[in-house]
Design an enzyme around this catalytic site. Structure first.
Site, short mmCIF file in Angstrom:
data_model
loop_
_atom_site.label_atom_id
_atom_site.label_comp_id
_atom_site.label_asym_id
_atom_site.label_seq_id
_atom_site.Cartn_x
_atom_site.Cartn_y
_atom_site.Cartn_z
N CYS A 81 0.87 -0.79 0.09
CA CYS A 81 0.00 0.04 0.13
C CYS A 81 0.89 1.29 -0.09
O CYS A 81 1.52 1.16 -0.75
CB CYS A 81 -0.89 -0.07 1.23
SG CYS A 81 -2.59 0.75 1.23
N THR A 82 0.30 2.32 1.27
CA THR A 82 1.01 3.50 0.79
C THR A 82 2.75 3.31 1.85
O THR A 82 3.25 4.10 1.34
CB THR A 82 0.60 4.91 1.39
OG1 THR A 82 -0.18 3.83 2.99
CG2 THR A 82 -0.56 5.47 0.68
#
Length: 225
Positions: free
Chosen positions: A105-106
């Site tokens: 993800c981030t």
């Protein structure tokens, strides 16, 4: 590779981490023969996740052993972690000695802040892919993107795909398939809407308005873009 030599897998932990970004790949990787997992943070005090409960790190940054596989999860806490020089330095130091450098993800933006994504193909959560050039990365489609020893994965549940992909690289397809079977990873979601390519436009736009317009603006500000 089919050997079972010990493999040290280190996860970066920070306040506001998305619980499943960490625990999903950790669950699969922990079953890989030879796996030795560690969770590292600035201190060994409990880390509060975005789900409201806490995870206790096994090591602080100073005492953490060198990773063979470094994994950086994501979450809304990434925007704050980008300004944490100690955390970013830990990522850079661990990456220098790791065989594989990965993110979910981030978490990709923490790899980028550590200087690890310049000129690399990478992915992240669909709402943030347009920000990847701010860390010098080239956005690439796919739930798992490999570029040399850098493996990035998309949002949240993509961490399982990344983990199984990496297990196959390290221990062979049969081991990865056995682990997938053991954890019964056989997705059959009730809706075909886990990505904007498939979700109804109204659902995507509503979610962006409620959550991701503000979240991506905050991330962009943290990245200086």
């Amino acid at each position: 590779m089919t050997d079972t030599a010990p493999t040290r897998i280190v996860f970066l932990l920070f306040p506001g981490i998305t619980q499943l970004d960490f625990t999903a790949p950790a669950q699969a990787l922990s079953r890989m023969p030879g796996a030795r997992l560690a969770g590292a943070a600035a201190t060994r005090e409990a880390i509060v996740t975005d789900s409201g409960f806490a995870i206790v790190p096994t090591h602080d940054f100073a005492a953490c052993p060198q990773a063979d596989i470094l994994c950086v999860p994501g979450g809304h806490g990434v925007a704050d972690a980008l300004g944490d020089a100690e955390a970013v330095d830990f990522v850079a130091r661990q990456a220098a000695g790791a065989q594989w450098v990965t993110s979910v993800c981030t978490g990709a933006f923490l790899l980028g802040r550590a200087g690890l994504l310049a000129g690399r193909r990478a992915t992240t959560h669909w709402a943030y892919t347009h920000l990847l050039p701010l860390v010098g990365a080239e956005p690439a489609p796919g739930r798992v993107v490999e570029d040399g020893n850098i493996v990035t994965s998309g949002g949240v549940t993509s961490g399982l795909d990344f983990a199984l992909t990496l297990i196959a690289r390290l221990r062979g397809d049969a081991v990865a398939q056995a682990i997938q079977l053991a954890i019964e990873y056989d997705p059959a979601p009730p809706f075909a809407g886990g990505h904007p390519d498939h979700a109804p436009a109204a659902v995507t736009e509503g979610l962006k308005a409620r959550v991701y317009d503000a979240a991506t603006a905050r991330m962009a500000a943290a990245l200086g873009g």
